[in-house]
Design an enzyme around this catalytic site. Structure first.
Site, short mmCIF file in Angstrom:
data_model
loop_
_atom_site.label_atom_id
_atom_site.label_comp_id
_atom_site.label_asym_id
_atom_site.label_seq_id
_atom_site.Cartn_x
_atom_site.Cartn_y
_atom_site.Cartn_z
N ASP A 1 -10.70 1.89 -3.42
CA ASP A 1 -11.05 1.69 -2.10
C ASP A 1 -12.64 1.86 -2.10
O ASP A 1 -13.34 1.40 -0.96
CB ASP A 1 -10.72 2.83 -1.26
CG ASP A 1 -9.41 2.44 -0.64
OD1 ASP A 1 -8.93 1.37 -0.72
OD2 ASP A 1 -8.48 3.51 0.09
N ASP B 1 0.78 -1.30 -0.09
CA ASP B 1 0.20 0.04 0.26
C ASP B 1 0.92 1.25 0.24
O ASP B 1 1.98 1.24 0.50
CB ASP B 1 -0.90 -0.19 1.09
CG ASP B 1 -2.05 0.55 1.09
OD1 ASP B 1 -2.34 1.54 0.10
OD2 ASP B 1 -2.89 0.60 1.92
C1 DGJ Z 1 -5.60 1.95 1.98
C2 DGJ Z 1 -5.98 0.75 1.30
O1 DGJ Z 1 -6.62 1.06 -0.08
C3 DGJ Z 1 -7.13 0.00 1.97
O2 DGJ Z 1 -7.61 -0.84 1.27
C4 DGJ Z 1 -6.65 -0.49 3.21
O3 DGJ Z 1 -5.36 -1.22 3.10
C5 DGJ Z 1 -6.20 0.66 3.91
N1 DGJ Z 1 -5.22 1.48 3.19
C6 DGJ Z 1 -5.28 0.34 5.21
O4 DGJ Z 1 -4.83 1.48 5.87
#
Ligand code: DGJ
Length: 727
Positions: A548, A478
């Site tokens: 997301d 991430d």
């Molecule tokens: C952003 C990601 O896109 C989410 O899926 C998740 O992993 C969060 N970060 C966790 O902090």
């Protein structure tokens, strides 16, 4: 050979399966662009190339007064001379001059495709896949060489381009701008297509006619970004999914980029793509070279559908690497939306056990397993397990999950540091910052300075330590903020503007080391969802968390837009709980499943909270997807109705041999007493018979394509899918 040089006319002709790309050396020195489009014979240059003097243009050669660089289509324009349009390259020489004259020096044609120094790029498996042309241009006064590299794929209508600048003089050269590609089109009769967006709304399609002046998309955020994607296309007027000429451009790069078109005074169009010159410069000492990223260029005479399928094939076969390139991807459950930071081993095992009983193959533990991370306020950089939450550690947890018959995956955010972390307390100068200025926090975190080798080494060691001590078979990588206060404690004053690109080179080195030493781990990149969904990341990590935003309706737009350039096998796509956490919308489990199955399928919710009826639906989705993924991840995608144009979306996936088909039809809002709606299939064999599996009905291909199947959708947020097999 797919590349020919005609000595007599000084013409280069690159040929892919259905396209031609033609250049000519004019007067023995200027490299001009002649043609890019449908495959043709090498044309008569008297006819194909126009030179003309135009009012207020400077004349390059006294001997040839009609020859104006401001008029002709150029291959790699330098500006700062007799061409007043946007240049592809800008330099500052040690004597303060900026004038650069790049004249043709020579060429070399080879089979295959060389790797790019330190950068991701499309590759070949065998030399016969493609041929490469290297053209050398030179500024003889300052002794700077510019090498233009073109690779033409023989079986795909794709050409890749990159540029290398070499300082062969005795003095320093500062490179202020270097585009990876430039294409001068003779007309501006095109629409400009881009994929802008925002967090949770990535890669929506925009289409506008070219107009005088510059139209561009770019990122100045230190990442390719949610806000713009390093993709653009130019489409003939009226071009659609199946008809019309479309030119697609995509930069194999994950940082600041620019891509645009300048429409000039006589309505010609100059398209360019490359590193963003905002906050960029590069000092080249005598003897040093700079390698610019690669641009992928695709021409399709069969509309956007043809363009996308070429990008998809190229990326699946010649960009994504490693054993997962060709393997069906595991169905996963991720705990993020199910628990956020609020979990312990018991809760995780509860979800995993339920997942295993439903047929899910991989459990992914997301953010919150390390340091003291119970919220997003601390611990990034401290990559050691939180034993209060997970007393058996990551290794122990992985073992227990493996005992359920599932694989185990883990989340990292290696490029970041929380100010409240042991790492930051020990190395406050390891983040991107400018001494004396505020260190702006976004999501309570700072960006580690990957332009520094010591920081890169730390990341490789910290991540590898975890990966090497537990049975981890998947990693979610991430990255949750953009760069501010650009500066590096590791670079001298004169090189501070190199930091953003050096960061990307450092990141690519780090990923290469980690990925190549862990060939059995499937890596998925993520940046707050799809904030770094680009070909650069796909070279290291075969899939990306698309967004997301997991709402099924929002995902129709996001996945449809993303598919313009990127294949289904690269898109992570999960079923989440309702009301949806990003949109607040309630959609049926069926629609959520149908949308998510048009990608790398998974779940992202607390499975222990589901009813028996919901679990039964999920079992069906999982066994259905296990059959589909064998071909939708590797087959051809056809977009049939666009969410950007109406209330209905439709797409279908077809195995390469045409035998297996999966199609989906989605209705956003209810229409009372609607007209007749039909799902019209495409690309079927008109004479063949197809069975709709599960329904036992059989139809001829021509009927499915010309009459189609009636679709009844009652209510908001409806979906209908068909699984066809050619008999
Ligand atoms: C952003 C990601 O896109 C989410 O899926 C998740 O992993 C969060 N970060 C966790 O902090």
């Amino acid at each position: 050979m797919s590349i020919i040089f005609e000595q007599e006319n000084q013409v280069f002709h690159l040929q892919t399966k259905n396209t031609s790309y033609i250049m000519k050396v004019v007067s023995g020195k200027y490299l001009s662009h002649v043609y890019w489009g449908k495959k043709i014979h090498t044309p008569d240059m008297e006819n194909a190339q126009l030179n003309r003097g135009i009012g207020f243009s400077a004349v390059t050669d006294k001997e040839n007064p009609t020859y104006s660089l401001d008029f002709i289509c150029q291959e790699y324009p330098t500006g700062c001379g007799t061409d007043f349009r946007i240049p592809a390259i800008s330099v500052l020489f040690e004597d303060g001059s900026r004038n650069m004259q790049l004249l043709y020096k020579g060429y070399k044609i080879t089979s295959g495709k060389p790797k790019l120094d330190g950068l991701p790029a499309a590759y070949v498996e065998k030399d016969s896949d493609a041929d490469t042309l290297l053209i050398t241009l030179e500024d003889s006064l300052q002794k700077v060489k510019v090498m233009l590299m073109y690779t033409a794929y023989r079986e795909l209508d794709a050409i890749t381009r990159s540029v290398r600048v070499v300082n062969e003089g005795n003095t320093q050269v500062i490179l202020e701008k270097v585009m990876s590609t430039n294409v001068d089109f003779e007309t501006a009769e095109y629409d400009f297509i881009s994929l802008p967006g925002a967090w949770g709304r990535e890669r929506h399609i925009e289409r506008t006619p070219l107009r005088s002046g510059v139209q561009s998309v770019e990122s100045r955020r230190g990442a390719s970004s949610h806000q713009n994607n390093p993709f653009m296309a130019l489409a003939e007027k009226g071009a659609d999914e199946t008809h019309g000429g479309v030119y697609g451009f995509n930069l194999v790069y994950s940082g600041n980029f620019t891509a645009g078109v300048e429409t000039d005074q006589i309505f010609k169009a100059r398209a360019y793509m490359g590193l963003n010159d905002y906050d960029f410069s590069w000092l080249l000492e005598s003897g040093e070279a700079f390698q610019a990223p690669e641009a992928v260029m695709v021409y399709s005479a069969e509309g956007f559908g043809g363009m996308s399928r070429t990008f998809h094939d190229l990326y699946r076969r010649h960009l994504v690497r490693g054993k997962f390139r060709d393997e069906p991807r595991a169905i996963l459950v991720n705990n993020w939306e199910g628990t956020y930071f609020d979990f312990n081993e018991e809760k995780i095992l509860g979800i995993a056990k339920e997942a295993a009983s439903l047929g899910i193959e991989l459990f992914v533990l997301d953010d919150g397993w390390f340091g003291r991370r119970d919220s997003d306020t601390c611990s990034l950089g401290d990559w050691y397990v939180n034993k209060e939450k997970l007393p058996a550690g990551i290794a122990g947890l992985a073992e227990k999950i493996n005992a359920f018959g599932m694989k185990f995956g883990l989340w990292f955010e290696p490029e970041m540091v929380s100010p409240d972390s042991d790492l930051y307390r020990a190395h406050p100068d390891w983040c991107i910052h400018v001494p004396g200025r505020t260190r702006t926090e976004c999501r309570n975190q700072l960006v580690l300075d990957l332009s520094r080798q010591d920081v890169c080494d730390y990341i490789v060691e910290a991540v590898s330590n975890i990966l090497d001590t537990a049975n981890i078979e998947y990693v979610k990588w991430d990255m949750n903020r953009h760069m501010t206060e650009l500066g590096s404690a590791g670079l001298p004053a004169g090189r501070q503007k190199e930091m953003p690109h050096r960061y990307m080179l450092g990141l690519y080195r780090v990923m290469e080391q980690i990925v190549s030493s862990h060939p059995n781990i499937l890596f998925e990149s993520c940046s707050g969802g799809g904030g770094r969904f680009d070909p650069g990341m796909l070279y290291y990590m075969p899939q990306t968390w698309t967004s997301d935003d997991t709402d099924a309706v929002e995902r129709l737009f996001i996945q449809y837009g993303t598919s313009l350039a990127y294949p289904i096998s690269t898109m992570g796509s999960h079923v989440s709980a309702v009301p949806n956490h990003q949109a607040g919308r309630v959609t049926s489990l069926k629609m959520r499943g149908d949308v998510a199955m048009s990608g790398n399928f998974g779940y992202e919710l607390d499975l222990t909270k589901l009813s028996e009826e919901e679990k039964e639906i999920i079992r069906g989705q999982i066994s259905g997807y296990k059959d589909l993924r064998t071909f939708i991840q590797s087959g051809d995608m056809y977009r049939l109705a666009s969410p950007f144009e109406g209330n209905h979306t439709a797409w279908m996936f077809c195995s390469k041999d045409g035998r297996d088909i999966f199609a989906g039809y989605f209705q956003i809002l209810c229409e009372v007493n609607p007209g007749i709606r039909r799902m019209k299939f495409t690309a079927l064999d008109p004479d063949a018979v197809y069975e709709i599996l599960g329904e036992g009905k059989r139809y001829r291909g021509d009927e499915l394509m010309e009459i189609g199947l009636a679709v009844d959708c009652f209510g908001d947020f409806q979906s209908r899918t068909w699984r066809l097999r050619r008999i």
